[in-house]
Design an enzyme around this catalytic site. Structure first.
Site, PDB file in Angstrom:
ATOM      1  N   CYS A 355      -2.991  -4.922  -2.093  1.00 16.59           N
ATOM      2  CA  CYS A 355      -1.819  -5.557  -0.921  1.00 16.59           C
ATOM      3  C   CYS A 355      -3.395  -5.631   0.042  1.00 16.59           C
ATOM      4  O   CYS A 355      -3.038  -5.294   1.238  1.00 16.59           O
ATOM      5  CB  CYS A 355      -0.958  -5.631  -0.590  1.00 16.59           C
ATOM      6  SG  CYS A 355       0.663  -5.265  -1.915  1.00 16.59           S
ATOM      7  N   ALA A 356      -4.426  -5.890  -0.159  1.00 22.13           N
ATOM      8  CA  ALA A 356      -5.752  -6.037   0.485  1.00 22.13           C
ATOM      9  C   ALA A 356      -5.997  -6.206   1.855  1.00 22.13           C
ATOM     10  O   ALA A 356      -6.342  -6.024   2.982  1.00 22.13           O
ATOM     11  CB  ALA A 356      -6.770  -6.257  -0.112  1.00 22.13           C
ATOM     12  N   GLY A 360      -9.088  -3.859   6.176  1.00 19.98           N
ATOM     13  CA  GLY A 360      -9.201  -2.962   6.651  1.00 19.98           C
ATOM     14  C   GLY A 360      -8.860  -1.187   6.242  1.00 19.98           C
ATOM     15  O   GLY A 360     -10.579  -1.178   6.521  1.00 19.98           O
ATOM     16  N   LYS A 361      -7.780  -1.364   5.816  1.00 15.42           N
ATOM     17  CA  LYS A 361      -7.543  -0.086   4.065  1.00 15.42           C
ATOM     18  C   LYS A 361      -9.378  -0.264   3.107  1.00 15.42           C
ATOM     19  O   LYS A 361      -9.721   0.653   2.667  1.00 15.42           O
ATOM     20  CB  LYS A 361      -6.671   0.622   4.427  1.00 15.42           C
ATOM     21  CG  LYS A 361      -6.082   0.571   5.415  1.00 15.42           C
ATOM     22  CD  LYS A 361      -4.242   0.963   4.314  1.00 15.42           C
ATOM     23  CE  LYS A 361      -3.477   1.610   5.090  1.00 15.42           C
ATOM     24  NZ  LYS A 361      -2.799  -0.205   6.632  1.00 15.42           N
ATOM     25  N   GLU A 380      -5.440  -9.999  -2.418  1.00 14.32           N
ATOM     26  CA  GLU A 380      -4.409 -10.742  -1.801  1.00 14.32           C
ATOM     27  C   GLU A 380      -4.129 -12.118  -2.128  1.00 14.32           C
ATOM     28  O   GLU A 380      -5.335 -11.978  -2.535  1.00 14.32           O
ATOM     29  CB  GLU A 380      -5.749 -10.417  -0.759  1.00 14.32           C
ATOM     30  CG  GLU A 380      -5.390 -11.464   1.003  1.00 14.32           C
ATOM     31  CD  GLU A 380      -3.879 -11.060   0.700  1.00 14.32           C
ATOM     32  OE1 GLU A 380      -2.964 -12.147   1.106  1.00 14.32           O
ATOM     33  OE2 GLU A 380      -3.501 -10.015   1.450  1.00 14.32           O
ATOM     34  N   ASP A 407      -1.381 -12.649  -7.479  1.00 11.01           N
ATOM     35  CA  ASP A 407       0.167 -12.017  -6.618  1.00 11.01           C
ATOM     36  C   ASP A 407      -0.510 -10.808  -7.252  1.00 11.01           C
ATOM     37  O   ASP A 407      -0.018 -10.640  -8.470  1.00 11.01           O
ATOM     38  CB  ASP A 407       1.180 -13.181  -7.749  1.00 11.01           C
ATOM     39  CG  ASP A 407       2.614 -12.883  -7.051  1.00 11.01           C
ATOM     40  OD1 ASP A 407       2.719 -11.283  -6.513  1.00 11.01           O
ATOM     41  OD2 ASP A 407       3.501 -13.245  -6.511  1.00 11.01           O
ATOM     42  N   CYS A 478       3.698   0.828   7.070  1.00 10.27           N
ATOM     43  CA  CYS A 478       3.416   0.914   8.370  1.00 10.27           C
ATOM     44  C   CYS A 478       5.498   1.010   8.667  1.00 10.27           C
ATOM     45  O   CYS A 478       5.499   0.212   9.770  1.00 10.27           O
ATOM     46  CB  CYS A 478       2.635   0.206   8.817  1.00 10.27           C
ATOM     47  SG  CYS A 478       2.698   0.490  10.649  1.00 10.27           S
TER      48      CYS A 478
END
Length: 546
Positions: A355-356, A360-361, A380, A407, A478
């Site tokens: 799930c890019a 950032g990661k 993504e 997906d 998060c």
């Protein structure tokens, strides 16, 4: 320099205990002895339900100045804050995306940009508390006010009770803003209401608001400007991750502190020298990181070329933890990998960021993959976000990475047992990043937890199908809420004998500079704003048995 400078436009003094904004209470009253009656409290005007005047009769001035001295224009810094609040309310915009563009549009200098930033974020963070205050000062339900009037009032309240802005300047400049962008009629209402607000400091208002309250959740909601359901959710989260519930006020207060900007130099590609020369300080939790007081980071060449990035240190830690796990197929253990990335995983490993977006990661993982002789696939589903991922990865040599638009739930079927390390940074409520996304606390609802749960489980299952035997999946959110963290992991691992939890807290300790984060609990790990000064990142490391 805009007039905000002459009105005490410096940043506040830091968050109040009430958490609704930064700074100690501004001067209350400021010589405004006339109270709300001067400037519309008892004038002969008639206003419609939205606070707009119909027929203005004779009235007293809205400030103590003579008519020729009244501010009739919008101070640029306050105008920026007003435009940000309007975009957030009317367009569902994100403040962190709107604010820089409005600052550039109005050409604010560094001082006024800092003032606009504090005013925008502070008014958004403190919205619940400020609305409770306004509810005591407005003669009708707040939802009957014109939304633009309400946003102007919130901006005024934040200046009066939480910034080092003299009361007369806060009143005069906010009314001037209203006259310029809303109209002369509503400015009289705004002046009258803000005069009532200026009669008390923030702490005095909080005492008034909670005086008759007995429910602890309701009291915390008012004092720390969080919806009641989030107060309950965070209290539950503390207990679920092994921390005492008595920390709840510290956690809520940390959510309201203006966050320090975290920087990361992409390993082997970037350098922090330019940022450190510009006043940043070395990070204390993870290598290659720095803390910045803010300003226009776009002026740094290393930020513009993407080799140095803005990224919360919690995100840095979980990405490094995934890269440091010993998969048992190298002569080096995970500890040596953490200390010497060039001696890490063997050449040929394939990594996946499931799930890019926005990248950032993925950028940090790409740099780590390059050092360890691995390659990265960044997935993504949304094309516009996939474009952002490519931009984020641009500083990493292109032979290391590839971006897939699709997906993530299909990857497990289409690429079964293909990857050695997989990051699942799952879509979540973002309850762990409320300090960085001040509007999120007022947008999210308990329904979001129920809506996101099935997606989180499907993505984790897909990753576990796509990882090789002996490989590891990092499930990250998060959010500290157990419905998005431990419950998801437990549900997916239930009745599966081919999976095992690794000690995520121990791995985080090894990739941190402190070596003792105290983030682990029952093999998973949870970072906290009030403990680690990071976003509240959750990490579970799941190995598929060989």
């Amino acid at each position: 320099m805009s007039e905000s400078g002459t009105g005490g436009s410096g940043r506040g003094n830091g968050p109040q205990r009430g958490g609704a904004g930064a700074g100690s209470g501004a001067q209350s009253g400021g010589g405004q002895s006339g109270g709300a009656q001067s400037g519309g409290g008892r004038d002969s005007s008639r206003r419609n339900a939205q606070g707009r005047e119909r027929n203005r009769g004779p009235q007293r001035g809205f400030t103590e100045n003579a008519p020729s001295q009244r501010t009739r224009r919008a101070d640029p810094a306050r105008l920026v804050a007003f435009e940000v609040l309007r975009a957030v309310a009317s367009e569902d915009a994100y403040a962190n995306l709107v604010l820089p563009a409005r600052i550039r549009h109005h050409g604010l200098d560094k001082r006024d940009a800092g003032f606009a930033t504090e005013l925008s974020y502070g008014a958004l963070r403190g919205q619940g508390t400020y609305d409770a205050i306004l509810g005591r000062c407005v003669d009708r339900p707040l939802d009957q006010l014109d939304p633009a009037v309400l946003d102007a009032l919130r901006i005024g309240v934040h200046q009066l009770v939480a910034m080092r802005v003299p009361a007369h300047a806060a009143l005069d400049q906010t009314v001037g803003l209203a006259r310029a962008v809303i109209g002369a009629g509503p400015s009289a209402l705004i002046n009258a209401v803000l005069r009532k607000v200026s009669a008390h400091t923030l702490e005095e208002w909080l005492e008034l608001l909670v005086r008759e309250e007995t429910d602890e959740t309701r009291i915390a909601s008012i004092r720390y400007a969080h919806p009641e359901w989030i107060v309950r959710a965070l209290r539950q989260s503390l207990v679920a991750h092994g921390r005492p519930v008595t920390e709840i006020n510290d956690l809520l207060e940390a959510d309201n502190a203006a966050p320090v900007v975290n920087l990361v130099a992409l390993p082997g590609l970037g350098s922090l020298d330019e940022a450190l020369d510009g006043g940043a300080t070395p990070g204390e939790l993870v290598e290659g990181s720095a803390l910045s007081s803010g300003g226009d980071l776009g002026r740094l060449a290393s930020v513009r070329d993407g080799s140095t990035r803005v990224q919360d240190v919690g995100s840095q830690l979980v990405a490094r933890a995934l890269a440091a796990v010993d998969l048992g197929n190298s002569g080096n253990d995970a500890g040596s990998q953490a200390d010497n990335h060039d001696a890490g995983s063997p050449a040929g490993e394939r990594w996946l960021d499931l799930c890019a977006g926005p990248g950032g990661k993925a950028a940090l993982l790409g740099a780590l993959a390059r050092q360890q002789g691995a390659t990265l696939l960044a997935n993504e589903p949304a094309p516009h976000r996939a474009k952002l991922v490519r931009q984020a990865l641009a500083a990493v040599p292109h032979e290391v990475w590839h971006v897939r638009t699709g997906d993530g739930r299909d990857v497990g079927t289409e690429m079964a047992e293909s990857f050695d390390r997989i990051l699942v940074d799952a879509p979540c409520t973002g309850l762990g990043a409320l300090r960085r996304r001040p509007e999120s606390r007022w947008r999210r609802t308990p329904k979001d937890l129920a809506d996101l749960g099935p997606l989180q489980r499907e993505l984790l299952k897909s990753a576990l199908a796509a990882v090789k035997p002996g490989g590891v999946v990092a499930y990250v959110t998060c959010s500290p809420h157990p419905a998005e963290t431990t419950a998801v992991v437990s549900d997916v691992l239930r009745k599966r004998e081919d999976l095992e939890l690794l000690d995520a807290g121990e791995v985080l300790d090894r990739v941190s500079l402190t070596g003792h984060l105290e983030a682990g609990h029952e093999l998973t790990a949870q970072l906290w704003p009030h403990v680690h000064r990071t976003d509240a990142m959750f990490l579970a490391l799941i190995r598929k048995k060989a």
